[in-house]
Design an enzyme around this catalytic site. Structure first.
Site, PDB file in Angstrom:
ATOM      1  N   CYS A 243      -1.036   5.831   0.401  1.00 27.61           N
ATOM      2  CA  CYS A 243      -0.984   6.818  -0.684  1.00 27.61           C
ATOM      3  C   CYS A 243      -0.324   6.264  -1.945  1.00 27.61           C
ATOM      4  CB  CYS A 243      -0.310   8.100  -0.219  1.00 27.61           C
ATOM      5  SG  CYS A 243       1.450   7.976   0.129  1.00 27.61           S
ATOM      6  N   HIS A 291       4.664  11.727   0.795  1.00 23.19           N
ATOM      7  CA  HIS A 291       3.249  11.585   0.431  1.00 23.19           C
ATOM      8  C   HIS A 291       3.095  12.012  -1.022  1.00 23.19           C
ATOM      9  CE1 HIS A 291      -1.004  11.060   1.324  1.00 23.19           C
ATOM     10  NE2 HIS A 291      -1.229  12.137   0.585  1.00 23.19           N
ATOM     11  N   HIS A 303      -5.840  11.677  -3.698  1.00 26.51           N
ATOM     12  CA  HIS A 303      -4.852  10.908  -2.930  1.00 26.51           C
ATOM     13  C   HIS A 303      -5.558  10.114  -1.847  1.00 26.51           C
ATOM     14  CE1 HIS A 303      -4.677  13.504   0.874  1.00 26.51           C
ATOM     15  NE2 HIS A 303      -5.584  14.076   0.113  1.00 26.51           N
TER      16      HIS A 303
END
Length: 330
Positions: A243, A291, A303
């Site tokens: 990510c 994240h 993402h």
């Protein structure tokens, strides 16, 4: 026997139709999602220039081809939009004839890749169809206002995307794409006139903001070009991203250096109460910020998920909504 003959004839028609439609490279604007003989020629040309690394020319304009076009455009010093239009073909010394995007909705046509992000040749509204609508949808998607699939049909979602963009640009939000909307899409008008004070406050409070219109458009465009890339832990390239590696890639390709990990990004960014397009949105999937993605507007972010790879997601859905931690700006 009749069934067999008919099947063969139909199959032959399917196979031969694309060949009949093929023309010289440069005759038409090429963009992501197209499957055409001209795309294969483009890929081979890009390979000869050192920009297309896939092992074979496929004829399908996917994220790898789009990135190759962007790389070529950047090296050539022309507008970087990932669309192969007249300016790109000229830089390649390719001339295939008149480059035009025909529309099924009368005289309206919109072409991309000619220096402007999108050019105006007629007003588009709900019910319009054709190549002009596809170009409009591509442009709206690339600046973070989701028009859905670029299918050439101006339906309710496209109208809502136009209204959303118009509101963000501080122009009349009527859902009709006319000259003023196209000028705003090309960055020719002052964006966010209705929220100038908020934007100026944001800039004065945060120092350098990522919300510069052209900078944000380029970052979002780079990020969207990687949709479909697989997830790889520790990955930082189109062959695989985690990510934070994905976010780093989208920003670094446009001259911005960010910290490597999500936790470092969280610590280094300036916190904002309401994210704007191009901000980083953070989630707590484990303890603390674990994240992150890039905010696209309308509650959507892009993402690299461990189970999905690079995708666009709804940050208010049942999974991400409860885990949202906050937004940061660089």
């Amino acid at each position: 026997m009749k069934k067999v003959v008919l099947s063969v004839a139909l199959a032959g028609g399917v196979l031969l139709a694309p060949q009949a439609a093929d023309a010289a490279l440069g005759d038409q604007t090429l963009r992501q999602g197209m499957n055409h003989g001209d795309v294969k020629e483009l890929q081979e040309k890009l390979r000869s220039e050192g920009h297309f690394s896939f092992h074979t020319a496929t004829g399908y304009f996917g994220s790898i081809t789009r990135q190759a076009v962007r790389d070529f455009q950047r090296d050539a010093g022309i507008a970087v939009d990932g669309i192969a239009g007249p300016q790109t073909f000229s830089a390649m010394n390719v001339s295939g004839g008149n480059n035009s995007s025909s529309s099924n909705s009368g005289s309206t046509s919109v072409s991309s890749g000619s220096g402007d992000w999108i050019s105006f040749n007629g007003t588009l509204r709900q019910g319009s169809r054709g190549a002009g609508v596809r170009s409009l949808q591509d442009a709206l998607n690339s600046v973070g206002h989701s028009a859905g699939s670029a299918d050439g049909v101006f339906g309710p979602q496209t109208a809502q995307a136009v209204r959303s963009f118009q509101r963000s640009a501080g122009i009349t939000a009527d859902g009709i794409a006319g000259p003023q909307t196209y000028r705003a899409l090309n960055g020719e008008t002052v964006v966010k006139s209705a929220s100038t004070s908020r934007s100026s406050n944001s800039t004065s409070n945060t120092g350098t903001s990522t919300s510069s219109n052209s900078s944000v458009q380029n970052i979002i465009s780079t990020a969207r070009s990687q949709v479909g890339a697989r997830y790889v832990w520790g990955g930082t390239s189109p062959s695989g991203f985690d990510c934070s590696g994905f976010i780093n890639y989208a920003f670094s390709q446009n001259g911005k250096s960010l910290p490597r990990t999500v936790a470092q990004m969280w610590s280094a960014s300036t916190r904002v109460s309401s994210p704007q397009v191009g901000d980083i949105v953070f989630f707590e999937t484990r303890t603390g910020p674990s994240h992150a993605g890039i905010y696209l507007g309308n509650g959507q972010f892009i993402h690299s998920g461990s189970s999905t790879g690079v995708v666009v997601a709804d940050m208010n859905n049942t999974y991400w909504g409860p885990r949202y931690l906050g937004a940061g700006r660089f």
